[in-house]
Design an enzyme around this catalytic site. Structure first.
Site, PDB file in Angstrom:
ATOM      1  N   ASP A   1       0.809  -1.212   0.000  1.00  0.00           N
ATOM      2  CA  ASP A   1       0.000   0.000   0.000  1.00  0.00           C
ATOM      3  C   ASP A   1       0.856   1.282   0.000  1.00  0.00           C
ATOM      4  OD1 ASP A   1      -2.402   1.279  -0.104  1.00  0.00           O
ATOM      5  OD2 ASP A   1      -2.996   0.913   1.967  1.00  0.00           O
TER       6      ASP A   1
ATOM      7  N   LYS B   1      -8.208  -1.697   3.341  1.00  0.00           N
ATOM      8  CA  LYS B   1      -7.606  -0.362   3.509  1.00  0.00           C
ATOM      9  C   LYS B   1      -7.589   0.022   4.980  1.00  0.00           C
ATOM     10  CE  LYS B   1      -6.256   2.676   0.407  1.00  0.00           C
ATOM     11  NZ  LYS B   1      -5.126   2.404  -0.447  1.00  0.00           N
TER      12      LYS B   1
ATOM     13  N   LYS C   1      -8.539  14.153  -3.555  1.00  0.00           N
ATOM     14  CA  LYS C   1      -8.961  13.542  -2.292  1.00  0.00           C
ATOM     15  C   LYS C   1      -8.919  14.543  -1.147  1.00  0.00           C
ATOM     16  CE  LYS C   1      -6.996   9.656   0.139  1.00  0.00           C
ATOM     17  NZ  LYS C   1      -6.314   8.460  -0.226  1.00  0.00           N
TER      18      LYS C   1
ATOM     19  N   LYS D   1       2.527   2.085   3.295  1.00  0.00           N
ATOM     20  CA  LYS D   1       1.727   2.283   4.517  1.00  0.00           C
ATOM     21  C   LYS D   1       1.897   1.152   5.506  1.00  0.00           C
ATOM     22  CE  LYS D   1      -2.572   3.596   2.842  1.00  0.00           C
ATOM     23  NZ  LYS D   1      -2.423   4.648   1.892  1.00  0.00           N
TER      24      LYS D   1
HETATM   25  P1  NAI Z   1      -7.916   3.093 -10.259  1.00  0.00           P
HETATM   26  O1  NAI Z   1      -9.202   2.453  -9.885  1.00  0.00           O
HETATM   27  O2  NAI Z   1      -7.934   4.358 -11.014  1.00  0.00           O
HETATM   28  O3  NAI Z   1      -7.006   2.085 -11.073  1.00  0.00           O
HETATM   29  C1  NAI Z   1      -6.995   0.720 -10.841  1.00  0.00           C
HETATM   30  C2  NAI Z   1      -6.962   0.018 -12.179  1.00  0.00           C
HETATM   31  O4  NAI Z   1      -6.855  -1.376 -11.923  1.00  0.00           O
HETATM   32  C3  NAI Z   1      -8.217   0.207 -13.004  1.00  0.00           C
HETATM   33  O5  NAI Z   1      -7.869   0.656 -14.302  1.00  0.00           O
HETATM   34  C4  NAI Z   1      -8.846  -1.183 -13.068  1.00  0.00           C
HETATM   35  O6  NAI Z   1      -9.480  -1.427 -14.304  1.00  0.00           O
HETATM   36  C5  NAI Z   1      -7.622  -2.057 -12.885  1.00  0.00           C
HETATM   37  N1  NAI Z   1      -7.833  -3.400 -12.344  1.00  0.00           N
HETATM   38  C6  NAI Z   1      -8.661  -3.846 -11.374  1.00  0.00           C
HETATM   39  N2  NAI Z   1      -8.468  -5.155 -11.155  1.00  0.00           N
HETATM   40  C7  NAI Z   1      -7.481  -5.546 -11.991  1.00  0.00           C
HETATM   41  C8  NAI Z   1      -6.827  -6.761 -12.235  1.00  0.00           C
HETATM   42  N3  NAI Z   1      -7.163  -7.856 -11.572  1.00  0.00           N
HETATM   43  N4  NAI Z   1      -5.839  -6.789 -13.149  1.00  0.00           N
HETATM   44  C9  NAI Z   1      -5.483  -5.680 -13.852  1.00  0.00           C
HETATM   45  N5  NAI Z   1      -6.093  -4.498 -13.685  1.00  0.00           N
HETATM   46  C10 NAI Z   1      -7.075  -4.437 -12.756  1.00  0.00           C
HETATM   47  O7  NAI Z   1      -7.119   3.255  -8.866  1.00  0.00           O
HETATM   48  P2  NAI Z   1      -5.831   4.136  -8.562  1.00  0.00           P
HETATM   49  O8  NAI Z   1      -6.263   5.428  -8.013  1.00  0.00           O
HETATM   50  O9  NAI Z   1      -4.936   4.095  -9.717  1.00  0.00           O
HETATM   51  O10 NAI Z   1      -5.218   3.297  -7.345  1.00  0.00           O
HETATM   52  C11 NAI Z   1      -4.680   2.025  -7.597  1.00  0.00           C
HETATM   53  C12 NAI Z   1      -4.416   1.292  -6.315  1.00  0.00           C
HETATM   54  O11 NAI Z   1      -3.436   1.991  -5.572  1.00  0.00           O
HETATM   55  C13 NAI Z   1      -5.622   1.125  -5.410  1.00  0.00           C
HETATM   56  O12 NAI Z   1      -5.641  -0.149  -4.846  1.00  0.00           O
HETATM   57  C14 NAI Z   1      -5.381   2.128  -4.344  1.00  0.00           C
HETATM   58  O13 NAI Z   1      -5.981   1.779  -3.115  1.00  0.00           O
HETATM   59  C15 NAI Z   1      -3.868   2.079  -4.241  1.00  0.00           C
HETATM   60  N6  NAI Z   1      -3.342   3.282  -3.631  1.00  0.00           N
HETATM   61  C16 NAI Z   1      -3.505   4.501  -4.233  1.00  0.00           C
HETATM   62  C17 NAI Z   1      -3.017   5.636  -3.627  1.00  0.00           C
HETATM   63  C18 NAI Z   1      -3.125   6.975  -4.253  1.00  0.00           C
HETATM   64  O14 NAI Z   1      -2.782   7.946  -3.625  1.00  0.00           O
HETATM   65  N7  NAI Z   1      -3.546   7.100  -5.481  1.00  0.00           N
HETATM   66  C19 NAI Z   1      -2.374   5.570  -2.317  1.00  0.00           C
HETATM   67  C20 NAI Z   1      -2.257   4.239  -1.786  1.00  0.00           C
HETATM   68  C21 NAI Z   1      -2.708   3.156  -2.441  1.00  0.00           C
END
Ligand code: NAI
Length: 510
Positions: A304, A353, A394, A466
């Site tokens: 994370d 989370k 956010k 994290k």
């Molecule tokens: P997002 O939802 O924009 O992107 C995630 C992507 O993963 C989406 O395009 C989705 O289609 C794809 N996806 C889902 N399951 C999948 C799989 N099995 N295989 C391949 N692709 C898959 O989310 P975002 O904002 O990019 O965040 C990504 C991750 O990072 C989340 O788990 C989030 O909790 C974690 N995270 C993000 C932080 C931030 O500040 N943006 C901070 C800490 C963690």
């Protein structure tokens, strides 16, 4: 500012303990600790040798969840830096940068000059670190949208920048991925149009083939696989299912439903000899994965990304408690409107989370038995709400209440608004660059015959995570500055410099 020096080129350490050859930097290092038995404290010295390969190999990163906000922001951001793209907003012209990256935008103190003033250097001038613009990037996503349109969908980068990068990104289409609707929120199913069919063994084989193709077709020496896909629910850990490496491999062959997509990616990565990084909170690193990584001596890191609210929490709790104040309550609210927020609106993914965010002050509490009893802990509440309108911007609202001198109370309230992915992208980049560096480091005690690689669990990357994974029995460090100095002091050790002590004794001796 007057007096403070800066080294803008690679440093060379002049010391009998350090050798620079064409290929390696070898550093003989005295590691100092102290052993405590009862009230007796005995200083200990251990003589170590570090060997760091100087050649930075052609490196590729494969992002799982490439089409998401983080994946597209990272890809577009690195590309913009490579192309030196500029863009207009109502404030004027902007230039690409790497703000938020410790590898590219942070300096470390390397010593003092002849006037006893400190001299700083970027980390990449102390030890060779990959230049992010040389990274080859590709990945998987359950959504087939190309990276240019996915960047638009994310609504993170300025419009003019999106417009300029669009032609460069439009032909990048993620590979199909492993999808299990049981592991992420049901609300994600409408974007799942890019899926690897078949049973778990066939899916694993496809992922492994993808990694091999990427390496071969682009002449890449080293690949790192990084999960930045949606947060999954916790996988059940069960004897016979995933408790050992062999049971895990057997369960994949038997097509067991409880094997999460992220676990398949970790296994594929380890079996292909690639470092694996988990940027989401789920328990990808079940015992079977850890044993597999240890068996193959593959580096893994997680869990994370540590971006905004948690970073502040690990600073503020350190500040309060190490000022002798008794932090008694932390209440953290988040609301966000991006797809991550949508996925976290389901209780099972929110729970992953919540666990990840909750443990982040444990070390500083446990270190102070003067103000906290054996089982005493501040109240700590974490709330996350999905509010589509705010998008990736956010909001984090935190309240810290502490008991102070003679019955007083001190309440600090913070409101932080920030584009989540603009904080996350440089952190993802640092994880890749530092993990790559770690693959080039070998270590041994002076008396050992052979060098070995670093321990497969990269706790050195805790600053960026994290809920840091650490080797069994190793304490988890959450305090941000301790984590940061563990990176820079480690880099100093690689070139035979002593750890930063901040004592400035040269100014204290008359
Ligand atoms: P997002 O939802 O924009 O992107 C995630 C992507 O993963 C989406 O395009 C989705 O289609 C794809 N996806 C889902 N399951 C999948 C799989 N099995 N295989 C391949 N692709 C898959 O989310 P975002 O904002 O990019 O965040 C990504 C991750 O990072 C989340 O788990 C989030 O909790 C974690 N995270 C993000 C932080 C931030 O500040 N943006 C901070 C800490 C963690």
């Amino acid at each position: 500012m007057s007096g403070i020096g800066f080294v803008g080129e690679p440093i060379i350490v002049d010391s009998g303990n350090v050798e620079y050859s064409k290929d390696e930097i070898i550093s003989r290092y005295e590691y100092r600790e102290a052993r405590v038995v009862g009230n007796r404290v005995t200083p200990l010295n251990e003589n170590l040798i570090f060997k760091t390969q100087r050649h930075v190999p052609k490196t590729g990163v494969l992002l799982v969840g490439w089409g998401g906000n983080n994946g597209t922001t990272l890809t577009a951001g690195i590309l913009a830096n490579k192309l030196k793209t500029t863009w207009m907003t109502k404030e004027g012209e902007h230039h690409s940068n790497f703000l938020g990256s410790i590898c590219r935008s942070v300096t470390m103190r390397v010593g003092i000059d002849h006037n006893l003033q400190p001299v700083y250097a970027p980390l990449f001038n102390v030890i060779p670190i990959l230049d992010p613009v040389d990274l080859e990037i590709w990945g998987w996503d359950i959504s087939s949208m190309n990276i240019a349109d996915a960047m638009n969908r994310a609504k993170v980068l300025d419009y003019d920048l999106q417009r300029k990068l669009y032609p460069e990104l439009k032909d990048m289409v993620p590979w199909p991925s492993v999808y299990s609707e049981d592991f992420i929120a049901a609300n994600q199913c409408d974007r799942a149009d890019n899926i690897i069919r078949g049973n778990k063994q066939e899916q694993l084989d496809t992922l492994r083939q993808n990694i091999r193709d990427f390496k071969q077709q682009r002449g890449i020496e080293k690949v790192i696989v990084l999960w930045t896909a949606n947060t999954e629910r916790y996988a059940e850990i069960r004897a016979g299912l995933n408790d050992t490496a062999d049971n895990l491999l057997g369960s994949i062959e038997a097509n067991e439903a409880e094997i999460a997509p992220s676990t398949l990616f970790a296994v594929a990565s380890i079996l292909e000899g690639c470092t694996y990084i988990n940027g989401s909170p789920q328990n990808t690193f079940i015992p079977g994965v850890i044993e597999l990584a240890e068996r193959h001596q593959i580096l893994i890191a997680g869990d994370d990304f540590k971006t905004g609210q948690t970073k502040i929490k690990t600073v503020l709790s350190d500040f309060l408690i190490n000022s002798g104040l008794k932090l008694c309550s932390i209440v953290s609210y988040n609301h966000l409107g991006n797809n991550d927020g949508k996925n976290l609106s389901a209780p099972k993914t929110f729970r992953s989370k919540e666990i990840s965010k909750s443990g982040v002050i444990d070390d500083v509490i446990c270190a102070n038995r003067l103000i906290y009893g054996e089982n005493e802990h501040p109240d700590h509440c974490v709330v996350i709400k999905y509010v589509p309108y705010v998008g990736d911007s956010k909001r984090a609202m935190d309240e810290y209440t502490s008991e102070i001198f003679m019955g007083g109370r001190n309440t600090i309230v913070l409101h932080n608004t920030c584009e989540d992915s603009l904080l996350a992208a440089p952190i993802i980049m640092d994880l890749i660059l530092l993990a790559e560096l770690c693959t080039r480091i070998q270590i041994k005690r002076v008396e050992d015959e052979e060098f070995s690689r670093m321990h497969p669990i990269l706790s050195i990357l805790s600053f960026l995570l994290k809920s840091p994974q650490v080797p069994e029995g190793s304490p988890v460090v959450h305090s941000l500055f301790n984590q940061r100095y563990s990176i820079t002091n480690f880099i100093r050790a690689l070139v035979g410099l002593p750890p930063e002590t901040f004592m400035l004794l040269e100014h204290k001796i008359p």
